[in-house]
Enzyme design. Sequence first.
Site, short mmCIF file in Angstrom:
data_model
loop_
_atom_site.label_atom_id
_atom_site.label_comp_id
_atom_site.label_asym_id
_atom_site.label_seq_id
_atom_site.Cartn_x
_atom_site.Cartn_y
_atom_site.Cartn_z
N LYS A 70 0.82 -1.22 0.00
CA LYS A 70 0.00 0.00 0.00
C LYS A 70 0.85 1.27 0.00
O LYS A 70 0.60 2.20 -0.78
CB LYS A 70 -0.94 -0.04 1.22
CG LYS A 70 -1.86 1.15 1.38
CD LYS A 70 -3.07 0.81 2.22
CE LYS A 70 -2.75 0.02 3.45
NZ LYS A 70 -1.90 0.75 4.42
N THR A 72 4.02 1.51 -0.88
CA THR A 72 4.76 1.51 -2.15
C THR A 72 3.89 2.08 -3.27
O THR A 72 4.33 2.91 -4.08
CB THR A 72 5.19 0.07 -2.50
OG1 THR A 72 6.03 -0.42 -1.45
CG2 THR A 72 5.95 0.03 -3.82
N ARG A 93 2.07 8.20 7.03
CA ARG A 93 2.25 8.04 8.47
C ARG A 93 3.72 7.77 8.79
O ARG A 93 4.46 7.25 7.96
CB ARG A 93 1.41 6.87 8.99
CG ARG A 93 -0.09 7.09 8.85
CD ARG A 93 -0.84 5.79 9.07
NE ARG A 93 -0.49 4.82 8.06
CZ ARG A 93 -0.47 3.50 8.26
NH1 ARG A 93 -0.77 3.01 9.44
NH2 ARG A 93 -0.15 2.68 7.29
N LYS A 104 6.81 -6.71 10.68
CA LYS A 104 6.38 -6.03 9.45
C LYS A 104 7.53 -5.32 8.73
O LYS A 104 7.55 -5.20 7.52
CB LYS A 104 5.28 -5.02 9.79
CG LYS A 104 4.68 -4.29 8.59
CD LYS A 104 3.54 -3.40 9.05
CE LYS A 104 2.91 -2.67 7.88
NZ LYS A 104 3.75 -1.60 7.35
N ALA A 272 -3.96 1.27 12.68
CA ALA A 272 -5.37 1.27 12.28
C ALA A 272 -6.16 0.13 12.90
O ALA A 272 -7.39 0.15 12.87
CB ALA A 272 -5.48 1.21 10.76
N PHE A 300 -3.66 -0.65 7.20
CA PHE A 300 -4.25 -1.97 7.04
C PHE A 300 -5.32 -1.97 5.95
O PHE A 300 -5.25 -1.21 5.00
CB PHE A 300 -4.77 -2.51 8.38
CG PHE A 300 -3.67 -2.78 9.37
CD1 PHE A 300 -2.61 -3.60 9.03
CD2 PHE A 300 -3.69 -2.23 10.63
CE1 PHE A 300 -1.58 -3.87 9.93
CE2 PHE A 300 -2.67 -2.49 11.55
CZ PHE A 300 -1.61 -3.31 11.20
N PHE A 381 3.56 -8.60 -9.28
CA PHE A 381 4.68 -9.47 -8.93
C PHE A 381 5.09 -10.23 -10.19
O PHE A 381 4.25 -10.51 -11.05
CB PHE A 381 4.29 -10.45 -7.83
CG PHE A 381 4.39 -9.88 -6.44
CD1 PHE A 381 5.40 -10.28 -5.58
CD2 PHE A 381 3.47 -8.94 -5.99
CE1 PHE A 381 5.50 -9.77 -4.31
CE2 PHE A 381 3.55 -8.41 -4.72
CZ PHE A 381 4.58 -8.83 -3.87
N TRP A 409 6.97 -0.71 -7.94
CA TRP A 409 8.08 -1.29 -7.18
C TRP A 409 9.30 -1.45 -8.08
O TRP A 409 10.42 -1.15 -7.68
CB TRP A 409 7.66 -2.65 -6.60
CG TRP A 409 8.69 -3.24 -5.68
CD1 TRP A 409 8.80 -3.07 -4.34
CD2 TRP A 409 9.78 -4.10 -6.06
NE1 TRP A 409 9.88 -3.75 -3.85
CE2 TRP A 409 10.51 -4.39 -4.89
CE3 TRP A 409 10.22 -4.64 -7.28
CZ2 TRP A 409 11.64 -5.21 -4.89
CZ3 TRP A 409 11.35 -5.46 -7.29
CH2 TRP A 409 12.05 -5.74 -6.09
#
Length: 555
Positions: A70, A72, A93, A104, A272, A300, A381, A409
């Site tokens: 998210k 990224t 954030r 994480k 969140a 999230f 991906f 990415w």
Amino acid sequence: MLTDIEIAQATKAEHIVDIAKKVDIPDEYLECYGNNKAKVDYNLLQDQEHTPGKLILVTAINPTPAGEGKTTTTVGLSDALTRLGKKTVVALREPSLGPVFGIKGGAAGGGYAQVIPMEDINLHFTGDFHAIGAANNLLAAMIDNHIQQGNELGFDVRRITWKRVVDMNDRQLRNIVCGLGGKAHGVPREEGFDITVASEIMAIFCLATSISDLKERLGKIIVGYTRDGEPITAAQLKAHGAMAALLKDALKPNLVQTLEGTPAFVHGGPFANIAHGCNSIMATRMAMALGDYCVTEAGFGADLGAEKFLDIKCRLAGLKPDAVVVVATVRALKNHGGVAKADLDKENLEALEAGLPNLLQHVDNITNVYKLPCVVAINEFPTDTKAEVELIEAKCKELGVNVALSQVWAKGGEGGEALAQEVIRLCDQPNDFTFAYEDDLNIAQKIEAIATRIYHADGVDFTAQAQKDLDQLEGLGFGSMPVCMAKTQYSFSDDQNKLGAPRGFRITVRNLKVSAGAGFIVALTGNIMTMPGLPKRPAAERIDVDETGKISGLF
């Protein structure tokens, strides 16, 4: 292949003064912290008139071990909008040290879509979290000192609701007993720690609109109750002025940049799942004032971060989003469809179709509950197949929503141009933004609305303690406040094992508390905790620094 931190360290950053010039920030409002980061004086918003830019919210499906990307996507979309000639500012954030050293990792994006300096952002940054922790723990110290010095306000030591905090995952501190040193060393009582990002100070910090608003909110914090059930506030302890003094510089938004030089505000960061999960109103408003497009994110999945962004932050700040991006990956959707992480690289249309309802329910909530235009971003991906992507596109088109393949990415802003073009198109459309519930409902009705309309639960069950809390909060006049649901991030339900889009379940609320300074009610569901623990092999084991000061192992 370079790691995220190697990509970031190989990028030559522009001087932060030059980044500020891109969005016309006058020198007198800029406070540099070295060459690559700065704080921007919040008085800029009061001293100059600005026409707000478009507001774009990036959210996601329920997170899985496969990853969604998210942040990224948020960063890559911003760079893509910049490449298309749009004056764009990111609003993110700040990462908590807990996840950075836990499971994480960092929260500065990934690959060629990152904000930098990523090491600083993921570690101490400009000290905002330390200031928040200090303000929180000053209040805790003043509570215990007040009791030690005679307890003039009449605290019931069994009903002190204010906890100490530390910005680290430390399960050992969840429940403790303090004050065991005899009469001279404090009154013995049960206590506990929350992680800093779960503190009401963090929520207040992110929702404050000025230093005076910050101080007023701090004064409203309820820290405990008397034996007669009357609330006691931070203002009654005369703590709010000193707390505001600790936070006055932290309240200024932090300016950094993306790898491609797009200005980015990184400021505030509640979780969140246990808080409202959005960056500060101050930073969002500043990004909207300085750019034609502000791209922000919420934590999230959309059932948590987006719901709270829309029902709490937008409600309290008077914001209206122009478009929403829902991020998903083929791999994560197959995981929701029952495929183990080790097998996600194989094409599996059956599992993908089984997991797609998770994405579709989030999309339906955004478009039909909140009435906002939406695009799905498939974070690509290398193992994704054409058939898998086409299946997602077909299912989303049935809901009238387009899908854009995001390659940010690997390619940075260039890989997000298709997504950016769809976002621009959506932002030019009028929308009828509405909340999931209205202010005039009581607390139980608001919780029921979230549970049934957003989670698609059959209803809500309140434990005996939750019902007692509910009656007390309504009696004290807090019924008009919005609700902040504390719930597992992994499922629409309060059971983290129910993946996809479960049906036939109910939400159990075990207790409620008021965050009077933040201006919302917190409803704790399932077994959610406000102090996480470290995993068996924490990320901290891989982080190191060499003799030159170069950090490795961050991701």
